[in-house]
Design a protein around this motif. Structure first.
Motif, PDB file in Angstrom:
ATOM      1  N   LYS A  98      -4.550   5.866   2.910  1.00 10.59           N
ATOM      2  CA  LYS A  98      -3.995   4.564   2.542  1.00 10.59           C
ATOM      3  C   LYS A  98      -4.607   4.133   1.215  1.00 10.59           C
ATOM      4  CE  LYS A  98      -3.502  -0.179   4.361  1.00 10.59           C
ATOM      5  NZ  LYS A  98      -3.825  -1.048   5.522  1.00 10.59           N
ATOM      6  N   SER A  99      -3.778   3.651   0.310  1.00 10.93           N
ATOM      7  CA  SER A  99      -4.244   3.264  -1.019  1.00 10.93           C
ATOM      8  C   SER A  99      -4.873   1.876  -1.029  1.00 10.93           C
ATOM      9  CB  SER A  99      -3.073   3.260  -2.008  1.00 10.93           C
ATOM     10  OG  SER A  99      -2.236   2.127  -1.782  1.00 10.93           O
ATOM     11  N   ASP A 100      -5.517   1.560  -2.143  1.00 12.48           N
ATOM     12  CA  ASP A 100      -5.913   0.184  -2.413  1.00 12.48           C
ATOM     13  C   ASP A 100      -4.651  -0.636  -2.664  1.00 12.48           C
ATOM     14  OD1 ASP A 100      -8.628   0.765  -2.229  1.00 12.48           O
ATOM     15  OD2 ASP A 100      -8.807   1.233  -4.373  1.00 12.48           O
ATOM     16  N   PRO A 101      -4.739  -1.969  -2.698  1.00  9.93           N
ATOM     17  CA  PRO A 101      -3.548  -2.799  -2.933  1.00  9.93           C
ATOM     18  C   PRO A 101      -2.849  -2.467  -4.253  1.00  9.93           C
ATOM     19  CG  PRO A 101      -5.342  -4.144  -2.108  1.00  9.93           C
ATOM     20  CD  PRO A 101      -5.934  -2.795  -2.401  1.00  9.93           C
TER      21      PRO A 101
ATOM     22  N   SER B  21       4.195   4.095  -5.388  1.00  8.40           N
ATOM     23  CA  SER B  21       3.620   4.400  -4.071  1.00  8.40           C
ATOM     24  C   SER B  21       4.078   5.740  -3.537  1.00  8.40           C
ATOM     25  CB  SER B  21       3.982   3.297  -3.074  1.00  8.40           C
ATOM     26  OG  SER B  21       5.392   3.153  -2.980  1.00  8.40           O
TER      27      SER B  21
ATOM     28  N   HIS C 263       0.832  -1.195   0.000  1.00 11.66           N
ATOM     29  CA  HIS C 263       0.000   0.000   0.000  1.00 11.66           C
ATOM     30  C   HIS C 263       0.872   1.251   0.000  1.00 11.66           C
ATOM     31  CE1 HIS C 263      -3.724  -2.217   0.990  1.00 11.66           C
ATOM     32  NE2 HIS C 263      -2.934  -2.963   1.746  1.00 11.66           N
TER      33      HIS C 263
END
Length: 288
Positions: free
Chosen positions: A218-221, A148, A117
């Motif tokens: 927080k990002s998606d996977p 990222s 992430h």
């Protein structure tokens, strides 16, 4: 991008080519590494893997760390590297200008997964708790081609209405995730983008303290960084390279802890990166 760094790196690789001349039968496998931490530390941490690959392949395997993502891509394009460890976006970008292909992806014991992430992190003393609080604040991305450390957090912020071109105060690119960890711990900027696994490693190394930090977003996977090879390598050698990587396990893996092993992957696994680039209206063919 940093042309001087690329030229310096290309010159260094050219020198290595003089030491190991090309021939009809490949004599040395060169492996490029992305600059997620200090270059000397990366080479030292990768040596065990290089030795295992060398034994399996029956030839010397030499690691090189470029000054930035573009340096690795350029070295692949100019055939100064055979194999490289690239970030997901730098791979997708590189595939538009160099004949490269993903073939393996790492899984560490700590993560137990082949994804990670992106995080946006602030120091607790900054008063930043939400994305809205980032407005007018100084912010650090990693590298323009960092998945990222730039592209995913930028796309994520835009998706929820934050204009990354206008809403921040000052924006910088630090060059590495470790630099961002140090910058936020020492309050040199108000918030940073960083990969979750690299933040964990930075905390373990004492570069930052978890209790001082606040995760704002927080990002998606994101699919893990792939190992890639030049498509023009001999097909028989590519089979041997992939087999050699799939045998590597239970060793230190860069700054991410112990390696569980590698899994086969392919180009299609990184379509999610292309979709993110599309959402940012990025023309990958024009990015260098």
């Amino acid at each position: 991008m940093k042309r001087r760094s690329v030229l310096t790196y290309a010159t260094a690789l050219a020198a290595s080519a003089i030491v190991f001349p090309a021939s009809a039968q490949q004599q040395v496998l060169t492996v490029g590494l992305i600059p997620s931490e200090d270059s000397r530390a990366m080479i030292a941490n990768s040596q065990v893997m290089m030795d295992m690959l060398s034994k399996s392949l029956g030839m010397p395997v030499k690691p090189f760390v470029a000054a930035d993502y573009n340096g690795v891509i350029e070295a692949l394009r100019s055939k100064r590297l055979d194999v490289a460890y690239l970030g997901p976006f730098s791979y997708v970008l590189g595939a538009t200008i160099a004949p490269i292909e993903a073939f393996a992806v790492a899984e560490t014991k700590k993560a137990g997964r082949t994804f990670y992430h992106s995080l946006i992190v602030a120091h607790k003393d900054s008063g930043i708790k939400t994305v809205a609080d980032l407005k007018g604040k100084n912010f650090a991305f990693v590298d323009p081609s960092s998945t990222s450390g730039h592209l995913f957090p930028k796309a994520g912020l835009m998706k929820i209405g934050f204009n990354t071109e206008k809403d921040f105060g000052r924006v910088i690119f630090s060059g590495s995730h470790d630099s961002n960890a140090v910058a936020i711990q020492n309050k040199r900027v108000d918030a940073v983008a960083i990969a979750d696994r690299i933040l964990d490693a930075a905390i373990a190394k004492g570069l930052a303290k978890r209790e001082d930090l606040v995760v704002v977003w927080k990002s998606d996977p994101i699919p893990e960084s792939p190992m890639v090879w030049r498509k023009d390598l001999d097909p028989a050698l590519k089979k041997r390279i992939q087999a050699a990587f799939l045998e590597v396990k239970n060793i230190p893996w860069s700054d991410q802890g112990e390696l569980n092993g590698f899994h086969p992957t392919n180009d299609a696994a990184y379509d999610v990166i292309r979709e993110t680039a599309k959402s940012l209206n990025l023309d990958l063919r024009k990015m260098k």
